[in-house]
Design an enzyme around this catalytic site. Structure first.
Site, short mmCIF file in Angstrom:
data_model
loop_
_atom_site.label_atom_id
_atom_site.label_comp_id
_atom_site.label_asym_id
_atom_site.label_seq_id
_atom_site.Cartn_x
_atom_site.Cartn_y
_atom_site.Cartn_z
N GLY A 144 -85.63 -43.74 40.83
CA GLY A 144 -85.40 -41.77 40.86
C GLY A 144 -86.10 -40.84 42.34
O GLY A 144 -85.71 -42.12 43.18
N ASN A 145 -87.07 -40.40 42.09
CA ASN A 145 -87.31 -39.32 43.58
C ASN A 145 -85.70 -39.14 44.31
O ASN A 145 -85.84 -39.71 45.15
CB ASN A 145 -88.65 -39.88 44.49
CG ASN A 145 -88.91 -38.78 45.40
OD1 ASN A 145 -89.04 -39.19 46.58
ND2 ASN A 145 -89.43 -37.81 45.09
N HIS A 155 -78.63 -40.84 46.79
CA HIS A 155 -78.46 -41.43 45.30
C HIS A 155 -77.63 -40.49 44.39
O HIS A 155 -76.78 -41.13 44.16
CB HIS A 155 -80.02 -40.97 44.40
CG HIS A 155 -81.04 -42.21 44.73
ND1 HIS A 155 -82.10 -41.61 45.58
CD2 HIS A 155 -81.31 -43.46 44.52
CE1 HIS A 155 -82.62 -42.22 45.26
NE2 HIS A 155 -82.87 -43.25 45.82
N GLN A 164 -90.91 -55.53 41.63
CA GLN A 164 -90.51 -55.70 42.66
C GLN A 164 -91.59 -55.20 43.79
O GLN A 164 -91.49 -54.99 44.89
CB GLN A 164 -89.38 -55.21 43.22
CG GLN A 164 -89.31 -53.36 42.72
CD GLN A 164 -87.92 -52.73 42.72
OE1 GLN A 164 -87.12 -52.79 42.25
NE2 GLN A 164 -87.61 -52.33 43.25
N LYS A 191 -77.99 -49.10 52.59
CA LYS A 191 -79.38 -49.23 53.05
C LYS A 191 -80.04 -50.26 52.40
O LYS A 191 -81.07 -50.42 53.84
CB LYS A 191 -80.35 -47.96 52.77
CG LYS A 191 -81.46 -46.98 53.40
CD LYS A 191 -82.14 -46.51 53.77
CE LYS A 191 -83.47 -46.23 53.22
NZ LYS A 191 -84.24 -47.19 52.67
N ARG A 226 -89.13 -42.99 50.12
CA ARG A 226 -90.39 -42.91 51.08
C ARG A 226 -90.96 -41.92 52.59
O ARG A 226 -92.00 -42.33 53.22
CB ARG A 226 -90.77 -44.09 51.59
CG ARG A 226 -91.41 -45.34 50.02
CD ARG A 226 -91.24 -46.61 50.36
NE ARG A 226 -91.92 -47.82 49.69
CZ ARG A 226 -90.88 -48.36 48.47
NH1 ARG A 226 -89.83 -48.42 48.89
NH2 ARG A 226 -92.09 -48.77 47.68
O1 PAF Z 1 -82.77 -50.20 44.90
C1 PAF Z 1 -83.59 -49.99 44.35
O2 PAF Z 1 -84.37 -48.19 44.14
C2 PAF Z 1 -84.59 -50.44 43.58
O3 PAF Z 1 -84.62 -51.68 44.10
C3 PAF Z 1 -82.78 -50.68 42.24
C4 PAF Z 1 -81.48 -51.13 42.31
C5 PAF Z 1 -82.65 -49.73 41.65
C6 PAF Z 1 -84.38 -51.91 41.45
O4 PAF Z 1 -85.58 -51.36 41.16
#
Ligand code: PAF
Length: 281
Positions: A31-32, A37, A61, A151, A189
């Site tokens: 998200g964000n 994206h 993670q 990235k 970020r």
């Molecule tokens: O790159 C990300 O945003 C995350 O690491 C992912 C691949 C969605 C897994 O949570």
């Protein structure tokens, strides 16, 4: 665009698509959403009948002390952007939906060949969390194709290797990093940067570019290039975690005869950890 929060509803929808012989492309995100994206969504639309974007801030993670609690959550704004960009489905589950039995003792996928170095050294367990959630999303969505940005280059190779090792029948497609006009790689970020640090942040890409130039000219003194790059970063108040020239295919250390490189870098600027890379053949 439909928004699905529950795995059962997602499974029902996926089953219908498969029964109709329709293809699905998965765009996993936390998200964000930014243009990086959304460029994945654009590409996904070219690859399949249905685009499923997922938004899930995956606790597995984040290592202790990281920004899981403060990670920007902007679901309303993100769903508008996905709708405008033509994604057919957004899957946005809660933590209890993805980890109904909790995180403790949860099965983990590890990809040791791509872990333990670079980001894996400073974020132990991070890639297990990524591989585990991505494999869960693969099982839930059962896409034909999944798209990831370059990235997070090490993450991309973790996922590719997991797919190869576990014979997962999904094509992994990757897309080039999208950058601001001044070269800073788009990242959720970046919003953590103070005004003055934001002005300084493109130095990271400038360092990568200058190493890439040297490699293109035939300079193969890898250690020297890395240490000059780190010194330059320190002089500009960055705290480099690593700056490393690796082989593109598997992130092993290159030799002078190699031609396909990726230069990867992680550095802190103030309290913000930034990563970037440059891929050159
Ligand atoms: O790159 C990300 O945003 C995350 O690491 C992912 C691949 C969605 C897994 O949570």
């Amino acid at each position: 665009m439909q928004i699905i929060h529950h795995t059962l509803d997602l499974r029902t929808q996926v089953k219908k698509w498969h029964m109709a012989g329709e293809t699905v492309c998965l765009v996993p995100t936390m998200g964000n959403l930014h243009e990086g994206h959304l460029s994945l969504v654009d590409r996904a639309k070219q690859l399949a009948d249905h685009v499923v974007a997922t938004i899930f801030v995956n606790p597995m993670q984040f290592i202790q002390g990281e920004d899981f609690d403060t990670y920007p959550r902007t679901l309303e704004q993100d769903s508008m952007a996905l709708f405008e960009r033509g994604a057919s489905t957004l899957f946005a589950p809660g933590v209890e939906e993805v980890y109904p039995a909790g995180l403790e003792h949860h099965t983990e996928i590890s990809v040791p060949s791509m872990d333990g170095f670079l980001c894996g050294a400073s974020r132990p367990g991070h890639f297990n969390g990524v591989a585990t959630v991505v494999s869960k999303l693969f099982n839930l969505v059962q896409p034909d194709t999944a798209i990831f940005g370059q990235k997070d280059y090490q993450q991309l190779l973790v996922i590719k290797r997991m797919v190869d090792d576990l014979c997962i029948p999904i094509d992994i497609v990757s897309l080039a990093t999208v950058r601001e006009d001044d070269g800073l790689a788009l990242s959720s970020r970046n919003g953590y940067l103070s005004e003055s640090d934001r002005i300084k942040a493109p130095v990271i890409y400038q360092q990568l570019q200058s190493i890439a130039e040297q490699l293109k000219k035939g300079n193969r003194n890898f250690a020297d290039l890395e240490s000059v790059g780190k010194k330059n970063l320190k002089e500009q108040n960055f705290d480099p975690e690593y700056l490393s020239i690796r082989r593109q295919a598997d992130l092993t250390l290159p030799e002078a005869s190699d031609t396909d490189f990726v230069v990867l870098l992680a550095a802190r600027l103030g309290t913000t950890r930034l990563i970037d890379n440059i891929i050159l053949s």
